[in-house]
Structure formats: structure tokens, C-alpha cells
Design a protein around this motif. Structure first.
Motif, PDB file in Angstrom:
ATOM      1  N   ARG A   3       0.847  -1.189   0.000  1.00 40.61           N
ATOM      2  CA  ARG A   3       0.000   0.000   0.000  1.00 40.61           C
ATOM      3  C   ARG A   3       0.882   1.239   0.000  1.00 40.61           C
ATOM      4  O   ARG A   3       1.924   1.263   0.623  1.00 40.61           O
ATOM      5  N   GLN A   8      -2.115   8.276  -1.259  1.00 37.06           N
ATOM      6  CA  GLN A   8      -3.265   7.477  -0.859  1.00 37.06           C
ATOM      7  C   GLN A   8      -4.530   8.316  -0.849  1.00 37.06           C
ATOM      8  O   GLN A   8      -4.502   9.485  -0.550  1.00 37.06           O
ATOM      9  N   LEU A  10      -7.773   6.554   0.291  1.00 37.16           N
ATOM     10  CA  LEU A  10      -8.321   5.992   1.525  1.00 37.16           C
ATOM     11  C   LEU A  10      -7.236   5.245   2.286  1.00 37.16           C
ATOM     12  O   LEU A  10      -6.818   5.640   3.349  1.00 37.16           O
ATOM     13  N   HIS A  11      -6.810   4.141   1.725  1.00 31.72           N
ATOM     14  CA  HIS A  11      -5.781   3.331   2.374  1.00 31.72           C
ATOM     15  C   HIS A  11      -4.548   3.126   1.509  1.00 31.72           C
ATOM     16  O   HIS A  11      -3.636   2.429   1.901  1.00 31.72           O
ATOM     17  N   TYR A  43     -11.127  -4.640  -2.301  1.00 38.95           N
ATOM     18  CA  TYR A  43     -10.467  -3.491  -1.684  1.00 38.95           C
ATOM     19  C   TYR A  43     -10.342  -3.686  -0.173  1.00 38.95           C
ATOM     20  O   TYR A  43      -9.287  -3.413   0.410  1.00 38.95           O
ATOM     21  N   ALA A  47      -6.824  -3.932   1.689  1.00 38.37           N
ATOM     22  CA  ALA A  47      -6.505  -2.902   2.678  1.00 38.37           C
ATOM     23  C   ALA A  47      -6.094  -3.528   4.010  1.00 38.37           C
ATOM     24  O   ALA A  47      -5.286  -2.953   4.741  1.00 38.37           O
ATOM     25  N   ASN A  48      -6.612  -4.696   4.302  1.00 35.23           N
ATOM     26  CA  ASN A  48      -6.294  -5.353   5.567  1.00 35.23           C
ATOM     27  C   ASN A  48      -5.109  -6.301   5.480  1.00 35.23           C
ATOM     28  O   ASN A  48      -4.551  -6.657   6.517  1.00 35.23           O
ATOM     29  N   SER A  52       2.083  -1.804   4.416  1.00 31.48           N
ATOM     30  CA  SER A  52       2.234  -0.427   3.930  1.00 31.48           C
ATOM     31  C   SER A  52       3.665  -0.177   3.507  1.00 31.48           C
ATOM     32  O   SER A  52       4.609  -0.769   4.025  1.00 31.48           O
TER      33      SER A  52
END
Length: 57
Positions: A3, A8, A10-11, A43, A47-48, A52
């Protein structure tokens, strides 16, 4: 694939995917919007689970 922390919305999932494949983040975001019912679950999953991308100092 990671990520994005710097680009970014959102995430940072779409920006991370775009960076991995060498595409523009807006193109990936548009693809996610056009495939909304499926992409919402994808998504949330990404995202989870994606780590990052921490910028180097």
C-alpha cells in the motif's frame, strides 16, 4: 505489492497496485469504481492484508 503511504486516497491500495504495475493510480481507482460490487470486497481484503510502504528517510 504494498500500500502507498504517500499517494493514498483511503488506504493507498489503488496507488500501491498502480505503482507495482507501472500505471497511473487514477486508472486503477476508475477500474475499482467500474467494477464496484466485486471490487469493494477486494479493496477491503487488500486494505487489511497488504503491508504499507514506509518511505525511506
Amino acid at each position: 505489492m504494498k500500500r502507498s503511504v504517500t499517494n493514498q486516497s483511503l488506504h493507498g491500495v489503488c496507488a500501491g497496485i498502480a505503482h507495482h504495475f507501472g500505471l497511473f493510480p487514477m486508472a486503477i481507482r476508475l477500474l475499482f469504481v467500474l467494477t464496484f460490487p466485486f471490487s469493494l470486497f477486494l479493496y477491503i481484503l487488500l486494505a487489511n492484508t497488504l503491508p504499507s510502504d514506509h518511505p525511506s528517510l
